[in-house]
Design a protein around this motif. Structure first.
Motif, PDB file in Angstrom:
ATOM      1  N   ARG A  27      12.211  64.596  39.761  1.00 14.07           N
ATOM      2  CA  ARG A  27      13.445  65.490  40.326  1.00 14.07           C
ATOM      3  C   ARG A  27      13.926  65.814  38.683  1.00 14.07           C
ATOM      4  O   ARG A  27      14.678  64.833  38.340  1.00 14.07           O
ATOM      5  CB  ARG A  27      14.538  64.862  40.938  1.00 14.07           C
ATOM      6  CG  ARG A  27      14.244  64.653  42.412  1.00 14.07           C
ATOM      7  CD  ARG A  27      15.701  64.659  43.055  1.00 14.07           C
ATOM      8  NE  ARG A  27      15.904  63.574  43.909  1.00 14.07           N
ATOM      9  CZ  ARG A  27      16.559  63.689  45.018  1.00 14.07           C
ATOM     10  NH1 ARG A  27      17.280  64.740  45.433  1.00 14.07           N
ATOM     11  NH2 ARG A  27      16.695  62.547  45.899  1.00 14.07           N
ATOM     12  N   ARG A  67      16.309  68.468  37.793  1.00 19.87           N
ATOM     13  CA  ARG A  67      17.674  68.914  38.061  1.00 19.87           C
ATOM     14  C   ARG A  67      18.218  68.683  39.625  1.00 19.87           C
ATOM     15  O   ARG A  67      19.000  69.484  39.814  1.00 19.87           O
ATOM     16  CB  ARG A  67      17.706  70.127  37.662  1.00 19.87           C
ATOM     17  CG  ARG A  67      17.199  70.513  36.204  1.00 19.87           C
ATOM     18  CD  ARG A  67      17.882  71.792  35.809  1.00 19.87           C
ATOM     19  NE  ARG A  67      19.020  72.000  36.192  1.00 19.87           N
ATOM     20  CZ  ARG A  67      20.254  72.409  35.684  1.00 19.87           C
ATOM     21  NH1 ARG A  67      20.224  72.647  34.526  1.00 19.87           N
ATOM     22  NH2 ARG A  67      21.155  72.595  36.219  1.00 19.87           N
ATOM     23  N   SER A  68      17.660  67.567  40.251  1.00 20.68           N
ATOM     24  CA  SER A  68      18.031  67.241  41.466  1.00 20.68           C
ATOM     25  C   SER A  68      18.368  68.575  42.419  1.00 20.68           C
ATOM     26  O   SER A  68      19.370  68.887  42.845  1.00 20.68           O
ATOM     27  CB  SER A  68      19.507  66.563  41.399  1.00 20.68           C
ATOM     28  OG  SER A  68      19.644  65.526  40.418  1.00 20.68           O
ATOM     29  N   PRO A  69      17.191  69.397  42.596  1.00 16.83           N
ATOM     30  CA  PRO A  69      17.292  70.217  43.501  1.00 16.83           C
ATOM     31  C   PRO A  69      17.764  70.024  44.964  1.00 16.83           C
ATOM     32  O   PRO A  69      17.213  69.069  45.454  1.00 16.83           O
ATOM     33  CB  PRO A  69      15.830  71.041  43.449  1.00 16.83           C
ATOM     34  CG  PRO A  69      14.938  69.837  43.048  1.00 16.83           C
ATOM     35  CD  PRO A  69      15.871  68.873  42.115  1.00 16.83           C
TER      36      PRO A  69
END
Lengths: 168, 294
Positions: free
Chosen positions: A110, A112-114
């Protein structure tokens, strides 16, 4: 000279207080054992932000190392890099499994932590995503109640350190 | 089980002069063993105020979630919400401890949590809102988590290494909180007419508290490179909320922001009526027995 190999062996054998069938080495909580002069420096890391076990682990480390003849022990905590369930060793996973606790899957990459939504649903704003009540009303006319995938809850605290998907 | 495996349990029955025999007691320093010196060029007092803001958000929000224990619709959701509340409490402990240390007036996390007065708390008013039902619980959690995740994503690059480490760790947890809440908002919004109506009503009730999340404040402005500008988070948070609301077939509410009182809001210590009752519950035991240990 500090017998580092012996110190490492003792430190690696400390059991996790909540899951005593695995050690702090199995779970990746034990990060490093090194020497600074006559001092043994042990570095540990918490699994999740609210983990209350770290103090107990530190105390157990000092106690066991003292019992093995290492009187000068410095236990340090490292918050970074953040612990991940990927750090659970293969041996640790085997032991958890044998105790009836399902080990976590591999952590997804992850960057950018979608947003992760139930399977098949778009994780980006739809083109022309509008805040117009009229458009939303039009969508609702077509809507059927959908059986969304059930939100997955994490395991209870006794096993959370090992299996929590938040540590991914 | 071998004897070694029983060691942890045997340890519980050991007599020690420290009467904290129960596992998990002795919470005196969650940052023990970490280098917590304040970086050069950063004003420790201002850093303390900033950490207190972020810590208060988590502490007060966690308390609201804890009030849901034994009231969740299913046991599975009890454990999920307990985990979320515990994650936030852990973040609060680390942030308040850092604040106390940077402030240098001898206040630890307990003193800050249990012995400050209402006007000394610096959380946003969204954190103290009482959830009227499960729809408000999940709707509010979605907004709070998406916002805090965006904030922590920025703070992972903070010039203060301790704040950066706390944020990097907290971000993984917040991603889960946000996704958990999003899945419920979608399930309720895109569900039956009843669940849809209640989910929409919940968002309408909460929405006046959202604008405050993106308002500038003097503490943040005084920490360039260390703190993250709240206004800069709006685009990312809006993208997440728009996606979830669209998928849930919900309307983005149009409600006006909750008014400030004499120009003050949560970051200035001006809280809603609900906050007094929350503090009374949070602090009453500690205040009744201020020197107790257990």
């Amino acid at each position: 000279m500090v017998n580092l190999a012996a110190a490492r062996e003792v430190a690696a054998a400390v059991p996790d207080p909540e899951l005593p069938m695995v050690t702090v080495a199995d779970l990746g909580i034990l990060r490093d054992v090194s020497a600074e002069g006559d001092w043994v420096v042990v570095t540990i890391t918490p699994t999740y932000s609210g983990c209350p076990a770290l103090r107990e682990i530190a105390r157990d480390l000092r106690h066991r190392l003292a019992a093995s003849g290492f009187d000068e022990v410095d236990v340090r905590t490292a918050l970074a890099p953040a612990w991940s369930s990927d750090w659970i060793t293969a041996e640790g996973r085997r032991k958890l499994s044998a105790a009836g606790i399902a080990p976590p899957h591999a952590a997804p990459a992850r960057s950018r932590s979608p947003l992760r939504l139930p399977g098949g649903l778009p994780a980006e704003p739809p083109v022309g995503a509008s805040r117009s009540p009229a458009l939303a009303a039009a969508r609702r006319l077509r809507r059927r109640p959908r059986r969304s995938a059930r939100p997955r809850a994490r395991r209870c605290s006794a096993a959370r350190a090992a299996v929590s998907p938040s540590n991914t | 089980m071998s004897e070694d495996e029983f060691a942890a349990y045997q340890g519980l029955s050991m007599q020690t002069e420290d009467h904290r025999w129960a596992f998990g007691t002795g919470f005196t320093d969650p940052l023990e063993g970490i280098d917590t010196s304040v970086p050069d060029g950063v004003d420790p007092g201002v850093l303390a105020a900033y950490c207190m803001m972020l810590g208060d958000d988590a502490l007060i929000y966690s308390h609201r979630l804890q009030q849901w224990m034994t009231r969740m619709p299913e046991l599975e959701e009890e454990t999920a919400l307990a985990n979320i509340a515990l994650d936030l409490l852990g973040q609060a402990r680390m942030l308040l401890t850092r604040a106390g240390q940077a402030e240098g007036e001898g206040r630890d996390e307990d003193r800050l949590a249990f012995f400050r007065a209402e006007h000394e708390f610096r959380n946003v008013r969204l954190a103290e809102h009482t959830d009227a039902d499960f729809a408000e619980l999940t709707g509010r959690l979605l907004i709070f988590s998406a916002w805090r995740l965006a904030l922590f994503g920025r703070l992972a690059g903070s010039a203060d290494p301790v704040l950066a480490a706390i944020a990097a760790k907290g971000a993984r947890e917040l991603a889960y909180h946000r996704d958990y809440a999003a899945q419920w908002v979608i399930r309720l919004g895109d569900g039956t007419p009843l669940s849809h109506g209640r989910m929409q009503a919940a968002l309408d009730a909460i929405w006046p508290l959202v604008d405050e999340l993106f308002q500038a404040d003097p503490v943040t402005a005084a920490l360039p490179g260390v703190a993250a500008d709240p206004a800069g988070l709006r685009a990312e948070v809006d993208a997440v909320l728009d996606t979830v609301l669209a998928t849930a077939t919900l309307d983005r509410p149009q409600a006006a922001p909750l008014a400030r009182v004499a120009g003050k809001a949560g970051r200035d210590g001006m809280h809603t009526e609900a906050f007094g009752y929350l503090l009374a519950e949070l602090q009453s035991v500690a205040r009744a027995h201020p020197d107790a240990t257990w």
